[in-house]
Every structure is written in structure tokens, then in C-alpha cells.
Scaffold this motif. Structure first.
Motif, PDB file in Angstrom:
ATOM      1  N   ILE A  66      47.457  48.665  49.938  1.00 46.57           N
ATOM      2  CA  ILE A  66      46.273  48.091  50.850  1.00 46.57           C
ATOM      3  C   ILE A  66      45.862  46.536  50.470  1.00 46.57           C
ATOM      4  O   ILE A  66      46.231  46.089  49.209  1.00 46.57           O
ATOM      5  N   GLN A  67      45.339  45.842  51.545  1.00 43.23           N
ATOM      6  CA  GLN A  67      45.093  44.234  51.226  1.00 43.23           C
ATOM      7  C   GLN A  67      43.602  44.272  51.540  1.00 43.23           C
ATOM      8  O   GLN A  67      43.311  44.953  52.915  1.00 43.23           O
ATOM      9  N   HIS A  68      42.669  43.795  50.966  1.00 43.91           N
ATOM     10  CA  HIS A  68      41.388  43.498  51.476  1.00 43.91           C
ATOM     11  C   HIS A  68      40.793  42.341  50.807  1.00 43.91           C
ATOM     12  O   HIS A  68      41.065  42.029  49.765  1.00 43.91           O
ATOM     13  N   LYS A  69      39.795  41.759  51.436  1.00 42.21           N
ATOM     14  CA  LYS A  69      39.073  40.463  51.024  1.00 42.21           C
ATOM     15  C   LYS A  69      38.476  40.559  49.647  1.00 42.21           C
ATOM     16  O   LYS A  69      38.445  39.759  48.802  1.00 42.21           O
ATOM     17  N   ASN A  70      37.800  41.909  49.662  1.00 46.09           N
ATOM     18  CA  ASN A  70      37.192  41.942  48.107  1.00 46.09           C
ATOM     19  C   ASN A  70      38.023  42.430  47.064  1.00 46.09           C
ATOM     20  O   ASN A  70      37.584  42.507  46.014  1.00 46.09           O
ATOM     21  N   LEU A  71      39.504  42.624  47.436  1.00 45.96           N
ATOM     22  CA  LEU A  71      40.409  42.866  46.222  1.00 45.96           C
ATOM     23  C   LEU A  71      41.150  41.745  45.703  1.00 45.96           C
ATOM     24  O   LEU A  71      42.151  41.206  46.657  1.00 45.96           O
ATOM     25  N   ASP A 128      57.865  42.964  38.905  1.00 50.24           N
ATOM     26  CA  ASP A 128      57.198  43.611  40.024  1.00 50.24           C
ATOM     27  C   ASP A 128      55.849  43.261  40.133  1.00 50.24           C
ATOM     28  O   ASP A 128      54.853  42.972  39.357  1.00 50.24           O
ATOM     29  N   LYS A 129      55.378  43.363  41.488  1.00 52.52           N
ATOM     30  CA  LYS A 129      54.141  42.860  41.996  1.00 52.52           C
ATOM     31  C   LYS A 129      53.323  44.206  41.803  1.00 52.52           C
ATOM     32  O   LYS A 129      53.655  45.414  42.289  1.00 52.52           O
ATOM     33  N   LEU A 130      52.046  43.613  41.061  1.00 55.46           N
ATOM     34  CA  LEU A 130      50.935  44.992  41.017  1.00 55.46           C
ATOM     35  C   LEU A 130      50.036  44.963  42.263  1.00 55.46           C
ATOM     36  O   LEU A 130      49.714  43.972  42.782  1.00 55.46           O
ATOM     37  N   VAL A 131      49.902  46.081  43.143  1.00 52.58           N
ATOM     38  CA  VAL A 131      49.353  46.125  44.137  1.00 52.58           C
ATOM     39  C   VAL A 131      48.115  47.178  44.227  1.00 52.58           C
ATOM     40  O   VAL A 131      48.374  48.326  43.407  1.00 52.58           O
ATOM     41  N   TRP A 132      47.096  47.072  45.181  1.00 49.71           N
ATOM     42  CA  TRP A 132      46.262  47.985  45.167  1.00 49.71           C
ATOM     43  C   TRP A 132      46.624  49.247  46.062  1.00 49.71           C
ATOM     44  O   TRP A 132      47.331  48.840  47.155  1.00 49.71           O
TER      45      TRP A 132
END
Length: 282
Positions: free
Chosen positions: A243-248, A163-167
Motif C-alpha cells: 500500500i501507498q498513502h500520504k500518511n505513510l 530490497d525496498k521496504l514497503v508498507w
């Protein structure tokens, strides 16, 4: 195309086993005339006599013995086929160890359906960090253990999902913070370890703002704006957004495993494992 009746064949086999129409009728709940009609129907279809009369008794003959052997196989196949599609009467107590976040998101859907189908099986559920569930102290504590494991870690069990770990964050709170505020579980949590180890390799500033071992507590803290967290994609509750962000940074994958212990109720344990697998792997 001609077809033999399995009901007639079962009657025939019972007559041979009980050496008579009367005893076969008692077992099958049928009258002797009804038994006789079924046997005659078989004889007509096969164009041969299956019994020879000796005094007042009907004794199976050579042709009947040939049919008897084949009829037993046909009935056994019929019964096996039905058994595959009928719930087994399971009993016993199953001790299930499951990570806290899956106890919140996955367990409710399993418990209701499983308990309806197998009311004689009692479930004793313990939710904790995977590290605790897999510890030496709990080596014989569970019949079935669901656990989160790093991809490089070997576990004696079945890997249900990579499974993918996601923010994750609250739906109504846009992520714009320069310093990453983290809401995480205590030390020993595989998510926490992965998050911190990954962030240490980045130049982005971060801090732990809140710690809670329970997913509902983590979710509440995120909803109050205390920070963000990371979860396996399959365990993200409906209240939170991925969420996806350039800082993450990318956090990679995690193995979700199912380990069967030394159980006194292997059939019930296997059925519960099947339920968990069906709910998780879609």
C-alpha cells in the motif's frame, strides 16, 4: 569437414594405456575385432599407422604417441563439459539460518526442488530474527545464513539484493486510519526498528497494536484488521497488499545478504546458496 570420433579416440587411448587390445577390450566391454576396427578407422582418417606389430603385440609408434597426447586433451575437455551439466552427487548436512518471513515465503520453493535433485543432502533449518542469526552466540551455528542488514552495516557475505521496504495491509481492508496501528515483530527486528525510527521523525500519530515474531502470525493479525506492517518487497506474502498513502513515510531499502560459515560440506553449501540466489534474484 572431417571429424574424428571421440569413441574411437577413447578406445585408442585405452589401448595405449593398457598396452594391448585384449585388456582395452575388457575395460571398454568390447571384443578385440571391434577394437581393431576402431583403430583401423582412425588410421584411415589420419592416413598413417598408429601401431607397429612386434611379435603378437601392437606397439604404439611415433605417430601414435603424437595422437595420444592430443587425444587425452580432447577427451578431458569432453568429460569436463559433461560434468558441468550433470548434477554432482552431493551429501552432507547443511545448517541453514533464515529470517522468519523468508522461511514462510521463500523456503518452500527451495526445499522441494533442492531435495529432489540432492536427496543425500539433509537440511537443518532455523528461522529467527536476523539479529539473532548473526549474533555471537550463533557464530558457528550455521553453514549458510540469510540475513537482513541495514544498508550502512558491513557484513562478511554476499549482498543478494538491495530490497525496498514497503508498507503492507490486507487486501480487503482499505487503509484510511489517521493513527497508524502497527503489527510488528519483537524488539531486534530490523523492520520494526526502521519503522519506528522513521515514524518518530513524522508528525503522524502511531501505536503498536500487536507483536508477533512469525510472519504467519503478523499476516493473520493484519487480516483481522489490527493494523499494518512493513516488509521487504521480496518477502510479501500473497495474502497481503503493498500500500501507498500520504500518511505513510518512505522506509528506504534493506540489504538481503548470504553468509557462508565454516562448513564441512562446501559443495552442498554452495549449491544451496545458488538455489536461494536464483529464487530471490529474478
Amino acid at each position: 569437414m572431417k571429424q574424428l570420433s571421440l569413441d574411437n579416440l577413447r578406445t585408442f587411448v585405452t589401448v595405449v594405456n593398457e598396452a594391448g587390445y585384449a585388456k582395452a577390450g575388457d575395460i571398454l566391454g568390447k571384443s578385440q575385432p571391434a577394437i581393431s576396427v576402431q583403430i583401423k578407422r582412425l588410421e584411415q582418417q589420419l592416413s598413417t599407422r598408429l601401431f607397429n606389430k612386434q611379435g603378437q603385440r601392437q606397439v604404439v609408434n611415433h605417430e601414435g604417441l603424437k595422437l595420444y597426447q592430443t587425444a587425452q586433451k580432447m577427451l578431458a575437455l569432453n568429460d569436463e563439459l559433461f560434468s558441468q551439466f550433470q548434477p554432482t552427487l552431493l551429501k552432507g548436512r547443511i545448517r541453514l539460518g533464515i529470517p522468519s518471513e523468508f522461511a514462510t515465503t521463500l523456503l518452500p520453493s527451495i526445499i522441494g526442488e533442492f531435495s529432489k535433485l540432492y536427496p543425500e543432502v539433509s537440511l537443518e533449518v532455523t528461522s529467527a530474527l536476523s539479529k539473532s542469526l548473526l549474533s555471537k552466540d550463533n557464530e558457528n551455528a550455521f553453514d549458510l545464513t540469510m540475513a537482513l542488514v541495514n544498508p550502512t552495516t558491513h557484513v562478511e557475505g554476499q549482498v543478494l539484493l538491495d530490497d525496498k521496504l514497503v508498507w503492507v495491509s490486507d487486501k480487503s481492508i482499505p487503509y484510511t486510519n489517521n493513527t497508524i496501528s502497527l503489527v510488528v515483530a519483537p524488539d531486534g527486528c530490523v523492520y520494526r526498528t526502521r519503522i519506528i525510527n522513521t515514524l518518530k521523525q513524522q508528525t503522524q500519530a502511531w501505536r503498536i497494536s500487536y507483536t508477533n515474531a512469525d510472519l504467519s502470525g503478523i499476516t493473520a493479525a493484519i487480516q483481522q484488521g489490527l493494523g499494518i506492517s512493513a516488509l521487504a518487497r521480496s518477502s510479501v506474502p500473497a495474502e497481503l497488499d503493498i500500500i501507498q498513502h500520504k500518511n505513510l513515510p518512505d522506509l528506504g531499502y534493506i540489504k538481503i545478504c548470504l553468509i557462508t560459515g565454516n562448513t564441512q560440506h562446501p559443495q552442498a553449501c554452495a549449491k544451496l546458496a545458488e538455489f536461494i540466489r536464483s529464487k530471490l534474484v529474478k
